[in-house]
Design an enzyme around this catalytic site. Structure first.
Site, PDB file in Angstrom:
ATOM      1  N   PRO A 232       6.567 -59.717 -21.857  1.00  0.00           N
ATOM      2  CA  PRO A 232       7.153 -60.306 -20.643  1.00  0.00           C
ATOM      3  C   PRO A 232       6.152 -61.199 -19.911  1.00  0.00           C
ATOM      4  O   PRO A 232       5.412 -60.764 -19.035  1.00  0.00           O
ATOM      5  CB  PRO A 232       7.549 -59.089 -19.805  1.00  0.00           C
ATOM      6  CG  PRO A 232       6.698 -57.972 -20.306  1.00  0.00           C
ATOM      7  CD  PRO A 232       6.406 -58.267 -21.745  1.00  0.00           C
ATOM      8  N   ALA A 234       6.298 -63.320 -17.661  1.00  0.00           N
ATOM      9  CA  ALA A 234       6.419 -63.498 -16.212  1.00  0.00           C
ATOM     10  C   ALA A 234       5.810 -62.330 -15.437  1.00  0.00           C
ATOM     11  O   ALA A 234       5.730 -62.390 -14.206  1.00  0.00           O
ATOM     12  CB  ALA A 234       7.888 -63.672 -15.829  1.00  0.00           C
ATOM     13  N   ASP A 235       5.378 -61.290 -16.139  1.00  0.00           N
ATOM     14  CA  ASP A 235       4.836 -60.112 -15.474  1.00  0.00           C
ATOM     15  C   ASP A 235       3.456 -60.422 -14.887  1.00  0.00           C
ATOM     16  O   ASP A 235       2.537 -60.860 -15.602  1.00  0.00           O
ATOM     17  CB  ASP A 235       4.734 -58.955 -16.479  1.00  0.00           C
ATOM     18  CG  ASP A 235       4.318 -57.659 -15.813  1.00  0.00           C
ATOM     19  OD1 ASP A 235       5.212 -56.900 -15.413  1.00  0.00           O
ATOM     20  OD2 ASP A 235       3.100 -57.422 -15.706  1.00  0.00           O
ATOM     21  N   ILE A 236       3.297 -60.186 -13.596  1.00  0.00           N
ATOM     22  CA  ILE A 236       2.049 -60.502 -12.903  1.00  0.00           C
ATOM     23  C   ILE A 236       0.890 -59.677 -13.447  1.00  0.00           C
ATOM     24  O   ILE A 236      -0.241 -60.157 -13.579  1.00  0.00           O
ATOM     25  CB  ILE A 236       2.210 -60.287 -11.386  1.00  0.00           C
ATOM     26  CG1 ILE A 236       3.213 -61.298 -10.834  1.00  0.00           C
ATOM     27  CG2 ILE A 236       0.875 -60.439 -10.670  1.00  0.00           C
ATOM     28  CD1 ILE A 236       3.567 -61.087  -9.376  1.00  0.00           C
ATOM     29  N   GLY A 237       1.167 -58.404 -13.788  1.00  0.00           N
ATOM     30  CA  GLY A 237       0.114 -57.557 -14.338  1.00  0.00           C
ATOM     31  C   GLY A 237      -0.448 -58.108 -15.636  1.00  0.00           C
ATOM     32  O   GLY A 237      -1.673 -58.109 -15.845  1.00  0.00           O
TER      33      GLY A 237
END
Length: 280
Positions: A232, A234-237
């Site tokens: 993913p 788009a995941d900030i982590g």
């Protein structure tokens, strides 16, 4: 029950213990897992008695092959972690995989639970997301043998937006949660059939639901169904983990992330997992 190593159950328990709904005993090296089998709730306890290289478990409460199979799927006992580890030793993620060797991609206890949790977690910081999920489950779910079960679709479908607003849900998030439950009750969404479909088919089906976007579906594919090749972006982590791993002065672009991914396939879900672990 013995399985092939490496498999680090202590790291699994550490991760599970971060969720206040999970019943984890780090001293006993055990976790109680809520199962729904034929619409009936059942609690199974799993305790580790082996090591990372020679993993072995004692199982209490599982009486049928169906229950054992479901348990093995949740805990990913049939996933070849040795093969995955060797794959990543040939990549630039080798140090992370060595540090967290034997970490499996543990699933949420039920795909339905996972979908609701992912919707709740959207656009919230992790601490508040866990608090909100805990409030939701404790308020509307049921407890069996000291373990909470998520409220079933028939319960959630009858809730009003105001019921969830009282728990600090936003109005839209409340509508999304209730809408998913209503789709299941009405038969327009068959959660049980998702395991038989491809990633693309599931993406198309679930994104038809209000409030369900690609990020949510990717997380359901990973943590609800155990699909091995999801990243993913788009995941900030994940963006922060890649920034740290490659010593960037800013978050990576989508193009850069796509370039990194090429050597990690077909195990992108494990790249995601270990990158998350690297910044936890």
């Amino acid at each position: 029950m013995k399985i092939a190593g490496p498999y680090n159950f202590d790291l699994v328990l550490d991760r599970l213990s971060l969720d206040p709904l999970n019943i984890v005993d780090l001293g006993k090296r055990s976790v109680k897992i809520p199962l729904i089998i034929d619409k009936k709730p059942k609690v199974v306890e799993v305790a580790a008695v082996g090591t990372t290289d020679d993993p072995e478990f004692l199982i209490s409460g599982a009486e049928s092959e169906v229950e054992l199979a479901r348990l093995a799927h949740i805990l990913q006992w049939d996933t070849p972690l040795a093969r995955i580890h060797e794959h990543f030793q040939q990549t630039d993620l080798a140090p992370i995989f060595s540090e967290h060797r034997g970490t499996p991609l543990i699933l949420d206890y039920d795909p339905y639970d996972c979908l609701l949790k992912c919707i709740i977690h959207q656009q919230l910081n992790l601490a508040f997301a866990r608090t909100l999920t805990e409030r939701f489950v404790r308020t509307f779910g049921t407890m069996v043998d000291g373990v909470y079960f998520y409220p079933q679709p028939e319960v959630v479908a009858k809730l009003k937006v105001e019921d969830l607003r009282e728990l600090q849900f936003s109005g839209r998030k409340a509508e999304y949660i209730i809408g998913v439950a209503q789709a299941i009750v009405e038969g327009t969404l068959d959660i049980d059939s998702l395991s038989e479909k491809t990633d693309d088919e599931i993406m198309k089906e679930l994104t038809k639901l209000r409030g369900v976007g690609p990020w949510t579906v990717q997380n359901v594919l990973m943590f609800g169904l155990g699909r091995p090749n999801l990243f993913p972006a788009a995941d900030i982590g994940l963006q922060n983990a890649l920034k740290k791993r490659y010593n960037l002065d800013r978050k990576p672009t989508i193009e850069e992330m796509e370039a990194y991914q090429k050597e990690w396939e077909p195990y992108l879900s494990y790249a995601s997992l270990y990158l998350w672990r690297s910044i936890e």
